[in-house]
Enzyme design. Sequence first.
Site, PDB file in Angstrom:
ATOM      1  N   LYS A 171       0.828 -16.583   1.180  1.00  0.00           N
ATOM      2  CA  LYS A 171       2.105 -15.847   1.196  1.00  0.00           C
ATOM      3  C   LYS A 171       2.274 -15.060   2.487  1.00  0.00           C
ATOM      4  CE  LYS A 171       0.697 -11.502   0.571  1.00  0.00           C
ATOM      5  NZ  LYS A 171       0.978 -10.388   1.448  1.00  0.00           N
ATOM      6  N   ALA A 213       0.827  -1.213   0.000  1.00  0.00           N
ATOM      7  CA  ALA A 213       0.000   0.000   0.000  1.00  0.00           C
ATOM      8  C   ALA A 213       0.861   1.263   0.000  1.00  0.00           C
ATOM      9  CB  ALA A 213      -0.905  -0.025   1.232  1.00  0.00           C
ATOM     10  N   ASN A 252       3.525  -8.851   7.891  1.00  0.00           N
ATOM     11  CA  ASN A 252       3.684 -10.260   8.259  1.00  0.00           C
ATOM     12  C   ASN A 252       5.158 -10.615   8.481  1.00  0.00           C
ATOM     13  OD1 ASN A 252       0.908 -11.567   8.106  1.00  0.00           O
ATOM     14  ND2 ASN A 252       0.964 -10.358   6.244  1.00  0.00           N
TER      15      ASN A 252
HETATM   16  N1  LIG Z   1      -1.500  -2.948   3.229  1.00  0.00           N
HETATM   17  C1  LIG Z   1      -1.177  -3.576   2.106  1.00  0.00           C
HETATM   18  O1  LIG Z   1      -0.101  -3.336   1.538  1.00  0.00           O
HETATM   19  C2  LIG Z   1      -2.110  -4.569   1.496  1.00  0.00           C
HETATM   20  C3  LIG Z   1      -3.143  -5.122   2.231  1.00  0.00           C
HETATM   21  N2  LIG Z   1      -3.947  -6.064   1.685  1.00  0.00           N
HETATM   22  C4  LIG Z   1      -5.028  -6.690   2.434  1.00  0.00           C
HETATM   23  O2  LIG Z   1      -6.059  -5.734   2.662  1.00  0.00           O
HETATM   24  C5  LIG Z   1      -6.755  -6.039   3.883  1.00  0.00           C
HETATM   25  C6  LIG Z   1      -6.798  -4.792   4.739  1.00  0.00           C
HETATM   26  O3  LIG Z   1      -5.451  -4.469   5.045  1.00  0.00           O
HETATM   27  P1  LIG Z   1      -4.982  -3.009   5.475  1.00  0.00           P
HETATM   28  O4  LIG Z   1      -5.906  -1.976   4.981  1.00  0.00           O
HETATM   29  O5  LIG Z   1      -3.569  -2.890   5.079  1.00  0.00           O
HETATM   30  O6  LIG Z   1      -5.098  -3.146   7.065  1.00  0.00           O
HETATM   31  P2  LIG Z   1      -5.176  -2.015   8.179  1.00  0.00           P
HETATM   32  O7  LIG Z   1      -4.913  -2.695   9.468  1.00  0.00           O
HETATM   33  O8  LIG Z   1      -4.330  -0.849   7.776  1.00  0.00           O
HETATM   34  O9  LIG Z   1      -6.693  -1.520   8.101  1.00  0.00           O
HETATM   35  C7  LIG Z   1      -7.786  -2.348   8.267  1.00  0.00           C
HETATM   36  C8  LIG Z   1      -9.046  -1.501   8.170  1.00  0.00           C
HETATM   37  O10 LIG Z   1     -10.191  -2.337   8.313  1.00  0.00           O
HETATM   38  C9  LIG Z   1     -11.102  -1.708   9.185  1.00  0.00           C
HETATM   39  N3  LIG Z   1     -11.888  -2.714   9.882  1.00  0.00           N
HETATM   40  C10 LIG Z   1     -11.446  -3.642  10.750  1.00  0.00           C
HETATM   41  N4  LIG Z   1     -12.471  -4.370  11.183  1.00  0.00           N
HETATM   42  C11 LIG Z   1     -13.587  -3.890  10.584  1.00  0.00           C
HETATM   43  C12 LIG Z   1     -14.952  -4.225  10.650  1.00  0.00           C
HETATM   44  N5  LIG Z   1     -15.393  -5.206  11.420  1.00  0.00           N
HETATM   45  N6  LIG Z   1     -15.809  -3.508   9.891  1.00  0.00           N
HETATM   46  C13 LIG Z   1     -15.387  -2.505   9.118  1.00  0.00           C
HETATM   47  N7  LIG Z   1     -14.094  -2.145   9.016  1.00  0.00           N
HETATM   48  C14 LIG Z   1     -13.219  -2.832   9.747  1.00  0.00           C
HETATM   49  C15 LIG Z   1     -10.222  -0.938  10.167  1.00  0.00           C
HETATM   50  O11 LIG Z   1     -10.948   0.113  10.782  1.00  0.00           O
HETATM   51  C16 LIG Z   1      -9.125  -0.437   9.250  1.00  0.00           C
HETATM   52  O12 LIG Z   1      -9.525   0.783   8.666  1.00  0.00           O
HETATM   53  C17 LIG Z   1      -5.989  -7.207   4.505  1.00  0.00           C
HETATM   54  O13 LIG Z   1      -6.655  -8.406   4.186  1.00  0.00           O
HETATM   55  C18 LIG Z   1      -4.632  -7.160   3.827  1.00  0.00           C
HETATM   56  O14 LIG Z   1      -4.010  -8.425   3.769  1.00  0.00           O
HETATM   57  C19 LIG Z   1      -3.787  -6.468   0.382  1.00  0.00           C
HETATM   58  C20 LIG Z   1      -2.802  -5.923  -0.396  1.00  0.00           C
HETATM   59  C21 LIG Z   1      -1.888  -4.924   0.113  1.00  0.00           C
HETATM   60  O1  LIG Z   2      -0.148  -8.068   0.623  1.00  0.00           O
HETATM   61  C1  LIG Z   2       0.709  -7.224   0.718  1.00  0.00           C
HETATM   62  C2  LIG Z   2       1.520  -6.786  -0.434  1.00  0.00           C
HETATM   63  O2  LIG Z   2       1.104  -7.392  -1.627  1.00  0.00           O
HETATM   64  C3  LIG Z   2       0.988  -6.589   2.037  1.00  0.00           C
HETATM   65  O3  LIG Z   2       1.620  -7.485   2.875  1.00  0.00           O
HETATM   66  P1  LIG Z   2       1.621  -7.280   4.451  1.00  0.00           P
HETATM   67  O4  LIG Z   2       0.190  -7.378   4.913  1.00  0.00           O
HETATM   68  O5  LIG Z   2       2.484  -8.369   5.005  1.00  0.00           O
HETATM   69  O6  LIG Z   2       2.195  -5.916   4.728  1.00  0.00           O
END
Ligand SMILES: NC(=O)C1=CN([C@@H]2O[C@H](COP(=O)(O)OP(=O)(O)OC[C@H]3O[C@@H](n4cnc5c(N)ncnc54)[C@H](O)[C@@H]3O)[C@@H](O)[C@H]2O)C=CC1
Ligand SMILES: O=C(CO)COP(=O)(O)O
EC number: 1.1.1.94
Length: 298
Positions: free
Chosen positions: A164, A114, A229
């Site tokens: 992964k 992200a 992770n």
């Molecule tokens: N950060 C990255 O680089 C990437 C993340 N992802 C995936 O995206 C998903 C979200 O990750 P991030 O945004 O990075 O995590 P984060 O921890 O930064 O944010 C998670 C968000 O989900 C919200 N949330 C949590 N529980 C909730 C609920 N019950 N109802 C509504 N909203 C809720 C939180 O308030 C927060 O805004 C994960 O599955 C992650 O593996 C996929 C690709 C890249």
């Molecule tokens: O899925 C991701 C990049 O493609 C982000 O990985 P992490 O949740 O481990 O930061």
Amino acid sequence: MKEKSIAVIGAGKWGLSLHFALSQRQKCLITSRTKRDIKNFVDLQTALDCDYLVIAIPAQEIRSWLKENFVFKGQKILVASKGIEASSGQFLNEIYADFVPDENIGFISGPSFAAEVIKGLPCALVINTISKKLYVEFEVCFPDFIKTYYSSDVIGAEVAGAYKNVLAIASGICEGLNLGKNAQASLIARGLVEMQRFGKHFGADESSFLGLSGAGDLFLTASSTMSRNFRVGLGLANDKNLDEILKELGEVAEGVKTSIAIKELSKKHNIYTPIANEVYHIINGKNPKDSLRDLLKN
Ligand SMILES: NC(=O)C1=CN([C@@H]2O[C@H](COP(=O)(O)OP(=O)(O)OC[C@H]3O[C@@H](n4cnc5c(N)ncnc54)[C@H](O)[C@@H]3O)[C@@H](O)[C@H]2O)C=CC1
Ligand SMILES: O=C(CO)COP(=O)(O)O
């Protein structure tokens, strides 16, 4: 003709980055549980009324979020989460299937920190959906700096994206224990074989694991401290307690809960998943050095 409307649900790291990316070509709304000072932030209902929804909330929260909030009104959905539900061992496409018809849903996969996407740095992603039409509709929403590919292998992308994360924890442990680059490359390569074996059992196309969704995302996440992770793995190798690690992280590390799901599924279906199993055991208190010994032996 009415202009199509699009909203991102979830304003965590990934939701914010996708909102930035999708705002380059069209107006893109965003919503989250708590009100945020972001351009085009709207309440949940306004977002749910959009034609296109990109859902970026943690995998373990999806079922309850859908139950509490979602009513299908023909929306087209893109799922941005990467994980397997620990309590049931269900894949996200199985959970969504109770709420959204298959032809209305796609899953994003591929290497995409992200923090880089939100800077507009280039990357390539896969949109996985059984509907080529849906792919085309979402493809045009993405900005020039993101190249999108089409795949119909939903389960392959899902397994790769979830698995992964567990392997990134293993790789972080490897780094934290100073086991060297040979060990890390061996772990990542065997991890790739392991996730492919696991995915194949559930009907995934083996070739998905060699492309962006598999090797691409695995190599990224398992080799960088930018990965949450991976950082969990570093902490575990340094004898930190999991609660402390997750508190410090302050963001989701999907591999922790997904390791539970993989362990249960591999036991139930008799699939050989030694690395994921050791990650599960380390998270539950096993000494990482004992895991290393067991992995070298078996
Ligand atoms: N950060 C990255 O680089 C990437 C993340 N992802 C995936 O995206 C998903 C979200 O990750 P991030 O945004 O990075 O995590 P984060 O921890 O930064 O944010 C998670 C968000 O989900 C919200 N949330 C949590 N529980 C909730 C609920 N019950 N109802 C509504 N909203 C809720 C939180 O308030 C927060 O805004 C994960 O599955 C992650 O593996 C996929 C690709 C890249
Ligand atoms: O899925 C991701 C990049 O493609 C982000 O990985 P992490 O949740 O481990 O930061």
